[in-house]
Design a protein around this motif. Structure first.
Motif, PDB file in Angstrom:
ATOM      1  N   GLU A 338       0.852  -1.193   0.000  1.00 41.82           N
ATOM      2  CA  GLU A 338       0.000   0.000   0.000  1.00 41.82           C
ATOM      3  C   GLU A 338       0.890   1.247   0.000  1.00 41.82           C
ATOM      4  O   GLU A 338       1.971   1.236   0.599  1.00 41.82           O
ATOM      5  N   PRO A 339       0.449   2.315  -0.690  1.00 42.41           N
ATOM      6  CA  PRO A 339       1.229   3.562  -0.617  1.00 42.41           C
ATOM      7  C   PRO A 339       1.170   4.091   0.827  1.00 42.41           C
ATOM      8  O   PRO A 339       0.084   4.309   1.370  1.00 42.41           O
ATOM      9  N   ARG A 340       2.315   4.258   1.444  1.00 41.16           N
ATOM     10  CA  ARG A 340       2.331   4.720   2.838  1.00 41.16           C
ATOM     11  C   ARG A 340       3.653   5.426   3.116  1.00 41.16           C
ATOM     12  O   ARG A 340       4.621   5.303   2.374  1.00 41.16           O
ATOM     13  N   PHE A 343       7.124   3.634   3.255  1.00 44.72           N
ATOM     14  CA  PHE A 343       7.664   3.294   1.937  1.00 44.72           C
ATOM     15  C   PHE A 343       8.443   4.481   1.382  1.00 44.72           C
ATOM     16  O   PHE A 343       9.589   4.351   0.937  1.00 44.72           O
ATOM     17  N   LEU A 362       5.314  -1.366  -5.750  1.00 45.69           N
ATOM     18  CA  LEU A 362       4.276  -0.805  -4.872  1.00 45.69           C
ATOM     19  C   LEU A 362       2.902  -1.123  -5.447  1.00 45.69           C
ATOM     20  O   LEU A 362       2.626  -0.818  -6.619  1.00 45.69           O
ATOM     21  N   THR A 364      -0.410   0.067  -5.930  1.00 55.02           N
ATOM     22  CA  THR A 364      -1.071   1.366  -5.807  1.00 55.02           C
ATOM     23  C   THR A 364      -2.584   1.212  -5.724  1.00 55.02           C
ATOM     24  O   THR A 364      -3.259   1.963  -5.014  1.00 55.02           O
TER      25      THR A 364
END
Lengths: 757, 263
Positions: A338-340, A343, A362, A364
């Protein structure tokens, strides 16, 4: 005194066997003693004196019985049967230590070598020559026979040998003994052996041939003022600009409580300076010192303590170790679900680290991925997602799994990841997250085996609450968590870092795993935060948070704690990941040694042992170019070994290559160095323990130089060489007559005391 | 208890709790039921001061410019984030201040609306600069024409006097990280729905997709000039507002969010 009382030296008693030369049976002696005891009991009992009754009569009986027994024993003719060397038919080997430690001037009247020569010249050799043929040898790294004593054999001693190999030298004497009647060996040495001691095999062989080794020790057993570096351990390989730890061991005499600095240098450039305070005299002291590996190249890391005032031996203050700083950039694949923020900020943390090639995938959206890898060496295998072929996955050295649940991967991919750690030897880091660890279903995955923690059997282990960080005892020693050179400051630094935005309960560490950090939630409790372990050929770690990004945002721009930690963690993850061909040697620094042992571990693309490879070591040194074929190890598939004699001191480079038919299996480069004249600078005190042990194990005796005149008598008693068994009477020992007199006079004195006479 | 929590929050630099301000247009917009739930991400909205009568009209239209479209635009957009990406977002925005405190650093993505009206003090500009250099991202939108541009740039020059504002290239990853957005067009505000259906405001005829890069070649300031993405998100549930404008506005936002979280 012993010899006066007992007629013979102690060595005769230790080597001889007690016999009764009278010829009458022993049982008769026992019967006679019993009869004498009984008769004396009768007469003592009948004693009419009222003052010799009860206990007093028992004492009188005992003294009289002992006297009678001793007289009876003398009638039976006690004697010692002992093997002695036949005069002029045996050889005594005199071995003089000629290593440079014998040049130390601490023997009172000059060097140790001079003291040894003076002792031999003061009559010891002449004394031995009266009974034996004498052969002279000198010992250093090898044994050399000297000209005869009368022809100035001792004049050739120079105390300049570069090493002391007592065990090897004894083996050569034993080889001579196979064809010569060598009855005894006399070793004049300081015992400062630097070949690792005398092996059991040599001792056993000496004992088998029954050759006593008499030793005469020279030199002080303890220096008055000296600092000695006894060991330095550094990793043989490192990535450029890595932070490394040198474990430095030393001891001292005469400087307890004094302060000094341990310096780590590379070609004169100081890499680290560490303040120390010397502990007690002779106490082995260990310090861990951090230094930077620097740029690519072979580094001769010199670790030392500057000479102190009045130090007697200043040549044992430093040691050198080789560190190969490899020109390589390990690849790490980071799969994030997950985009976080973690990262983003993990990527940023290592973007300036030229020794780490981080590729990322990733997720997305539910069905989209975003692949980032702008490295020139980027493998194309991940452009469509996580590798589905094992060869593609094995192109990486490390893996990071973020908030991506286990079912996202196929069963094959999960097995590949396990093999990645177990067989390929890669590093696998699990980060915390809402779809990581227990919440990501990893407890039911084959990856559960490689985890350093036993995942809890529950969900919702990922908590978005603040938590501070505290280093454990192991964490305080680890390079991964070192933000400050000073361990105390480092511990405090971690406590003061901005709190984590979240944490995850990873469960309990498995046996063998090490917890480096704990998370301390503000709500209470304590959980393992960073846990590491070795698994198979690789290593795994759990960093149970996705909230350390906050350090980057909350700390001033100049504070690089976030970057430093992730860089060190990822370097640990991949630094020891093996390549398909790995060359190694037990010792890169050959101090006064010439035998190089090489080992190569060769694997195919799937990292299975390549047992049918052709492996060669190409050795390059100053004027030396040589190729050595490496032979397969019989017990370890894929392992190849070779030995090579290093012809002369200097630095050497070895390139090991392997191929199978036309298939290139890889190459590896390592270096080593041979230095002569180093070993003798260390352990220069007299090693009396070694000399005494050698003597006692072989039936010889240890002598101080002032006692060595006794050697002439002792040396005759040996079972080696050409011997004759002699019987030495004991009945006429002065001690026996003294004893008889004491028994009789003792009874008389007692009777007088009691008023009987 | 309040004192204890306040002390703990101050000691740990905990993020400030959610708070709703009076809006320029909305004061009773419903708060989602899950607004207190903890999630990974949300978009911060910059609370700036806007004392200027930028266009010289009377009466001055400069009150609470930072709350234009707020909170309806924010709530719609965050629903879109949940639906269109795997970003784990809260359902509500987080108003933040450049007040010298550390709270803003807890929210690395910051949005500001109507920045043609902002008036950044030197201290605010300095904190915004620090925020961006540490890794924060700033997106601004809904300002139009030359006058508002100059006012915006007066503030931005205080933040980055040394860094130029450049047109974002169509090939920049920010337009491809999630959706390929090479064919972009002007996204008008709600005025498009009224006669004479102007696409622009003032002299902002041409949409400009601009930005400021950091030293690593990453966009850290994304400037949406001469367009009104805020209105598009705000009115994306209004049938009179064209879907194609709202759709592009959402896709731009998603790309910017994912770009920030991956670069």
């Amino acid at each position: 005194m012993f010899e006066f009382l007992f007629k013979y030296p102690a060595s005769v008693f230790s080597k001889g066997t007690l016999v009764l030369a009278g010829g009458w049976p022993v049982w008769l002696l026992i019967v006679a003693v019993l009869a004498a005891g009984g008769t004396l009991a009768y007469f003592v009992q009948r004693s009419t004196s009222a003052r010799v009754k009860g206990g007093r009569s028992a004492v009188v009986w005992l003294l009289q019985t002992l006297l009678a027994s001793l007289l009876l024993l003398m009638i039976w003719h006690p004697a010692l049967s002992v093997a002695t060397l036949r005069p002029q038919q045996n050889i005594v080997a005199i071995v003089v230590d000629d290593s440079s430690s014998m040049a130390v001037d601490d023997a009172g009247s000059g060097s140790r070598k001079n003291a040894a020569v003076n002792l031999l010249n003061s009559g010891l050799v002449k004394q031995l020559q009266e009974k034996f043929q004498v052969r002279l040898y000198k010992l250093s790294d090898t044994l050399v026979r000297l000209p005869a004593y009368d022809k100035g054999g001792l004049d050739t001693l120079t105390a300049s040998g570069t090493a002391t190999h007592i065990g090897d030298s004894l083996k050569q004497v034993l080889a001579d003994a196979a064809s010569l009647p060598i009855g005894a060996v006399v070793l004049l040495s300081d015992g400062a052996d630097n070949s690792g001691g005398i092996d059991l095999e040599t001792i056993s062989e000496v004992r088998r041939q029954r050759i006593p080794v008499h030793t005469i020790g020279f030199g002080r057993e303890k220096m008055a003022h000296d600092v000695e570096m006894t060991g330095v351990e550094t990793p043989p390989r490192a990535l450029p600009d890595s932070r490394l730890s040198a474990t430095v061991t030393f001891h001292q005499h005469g400087y307890a409580g004094q302060k000094a600095k341990v310096l780590i240098k590379d070609g004169g450039k100081v890499l680290a300076s560490h303040d120390i305070v010397f502990k007690g005299d002779g106490v082995e002291q260990t310090e861990n010192i951090l230094f930077n590996a620097g740029p690519v190249g072979v580094k001769a890391i010199e670790v030392g303590i500057d000479p102190l005032s009045g130090e007697e031996n200043q040549r044992n203050n430093k040691l050198t170790r080789l560190v190969n700083v490899d020109k390589r950039t390990p690849r790490i694949l980071y799969m994030e679900g997950e985009p976080r923020w973690e990262f983003k900020f993990l990527r940023r943390a290592v973007e300036d680290d030229q020794s780490i090639h981080l590729a990322t995938i990733l997720r997305t959206t539910q069905n989209k991925i975003y692949v980032q890898d702008d490295h020139a060496d980027a493998p194309k295998s991940i452009k469509d997602g996580f590798p589905i072929r094992i060869d593609d996955l094995f192109e990486f050295d490390g893996l990071i799994l973020g908030s991506v649940d286990a079912p996202y991967f196929t069963a094959t991919q999960q097995q590949m990841m396990k093999d990645f750690v177990d067989r390929r030897g890669g590093g696998l880091l699990f980060l915390g997250g809402k779809e990581a660890l227990a919440d990501g279903g990893y407890a039911r995955s084959v990856l559960n085996d490689v985890l350093p923690v036993k995942l809890p059997d529950k969900k919702n282990t990922f908590v978005r609450d603040p938590a501070t960080v505290e280093l454990t005892a192991q964490g305080r020693e680890s390079l991964i968590t070192r933000l400050d050179e000073d361990p105390e400051k480092n511990t405090e630094r971690w406590k003061k870092l901005p709190y984590l935005m979240n944490f995850q309960d990873p469960g309990q560490p498995k046996p063998g795993a090490v917890v480096l950090m704990d998370a301390i939630p503000t709500s209470g409790g304590r959980l393992p935060l960073l846990t590491i372990q070795n698994y198979g050929r690789g290593r795994t770690a759990v960093y149970a948070t996705a909230g350390s990004w906050r350090r980057r945002m909350l700390l001033p721009l100049a504070d690089k704690a976030h970057e430093m930690f992730y860089s060190q963690l990822l370097r640990w993850l991949v630094n020891d990941t093996p390549r398909r061909l790995m060359a190694s040697t037990p010792r890169q620094m050959l101090n006064d040694e010439s035998l190089l042992k090489l080992r190569a571990d060769v694997r195919d693309k799937a990292f299975l042992p390549a047992a049918d490879a052709t492996v060669e070591a190409h050795i390059l040194g100053d004027g030396v170019v040589e190729t050595v074929a490496m032979r397969p190890d019989a017990l370890d598939a894929g392992v190849y070994m070779a030995e090579w004699t290093v012809p002369k001191p200097g630095s050497y480079v070895v390139e090991v290559t392997a191929h199978r038919g036309v298939e290139d299996l890889g190459r590896d480069v390592m270096s080593f160095r041979r230095d002569d004249g180093v070993a003798e600078n260390f352990h220069v005190e007299q090693n009396r323990e070694l000399l005494e042990k050698l003597s006692s194990e072989t039936g010889g005796r240890y002598y101080k130089p002032e006692d060595a005149k006794k050697l002439g008598k002792d040396i005759s008693y040996s079972e080696a060489g050409i011997t004759v068994r002699e019987t030495r009477d004991l009945w006429d020992m002065p001690v026996i007559f003294l004893l008889l007199l004491m028994l009789r006079s003792g009874e008389w004195l007692l009777r007088r005391r009691w008023g009987v006479i | 208890m309040v004192t204890t929590w306040g002390a703990l929050r101050a000691q740990l630099q905990l993020p400030r709790p959610f708070r709703e301000y009076p809006g320029y247009e909305y004061n009773n917009f419903p708060i989602p039921a899950d607004y207190l739930d903890k999630h990974e991400w949300t978009r911060a909205r910059l609370h700036y001061s806007s004392p200027f009568n930028v266009h010289g009209v009377y009466p001055p239209d400069n009150r609470n410019r930072w709350t234009v479209d707020y909170p309806r635009s924010d709530r719609h957009l965050l629903e879109g984030v949940r639906r269109l990406t795997r970003i784990d977002t809260k359902s509500v925005e987080q108003p933040v201040d450049l007040d010298g405190e550390d709270d803003v650093y807890n929210w690395p993505f910051m949005y500001a609306v109507e920045v043609g009206y902002w008036n950044l003090s030197d201290a605010e500009a300095q904190q915004l600069r620090e925020y961006l250099l540490r890794g924060g991202f700033f997106m601004c939108d809904d300002f139009h024409g030359t006058v508002e541009w100059e006012n915006f740039m007066a503030g931005m020059r205080k933040v980055f006097p040394e860094r130029p504002v450049v047109d974002l290239d169509n090939k920049d990853p920010i337009f491809h990280v999630l959706y390929d957005l090479e064919d972009r067009f002007q996204v008008p505000g709600m005025q498009w729905t009224y006669p004479p259906h102007h696409m622009y405001e003032y002299d902002g005829y041409v949409p400009r997709w601009e930005g400021i890069y950091d030293d690593k070649g990453r966009v850290m300031v994304a400037i949406c000039h001469n367009m009104d993405l805020g209105d598009a998100w705000e009115n994306s549930d209004d049938p009179v507002y064209p879907e194609k404008f709202a759709s592009l506005a959402y896709r731009i936002a998603m790309n910017y969010f994912v770009y920030d979280l991956s670069h």
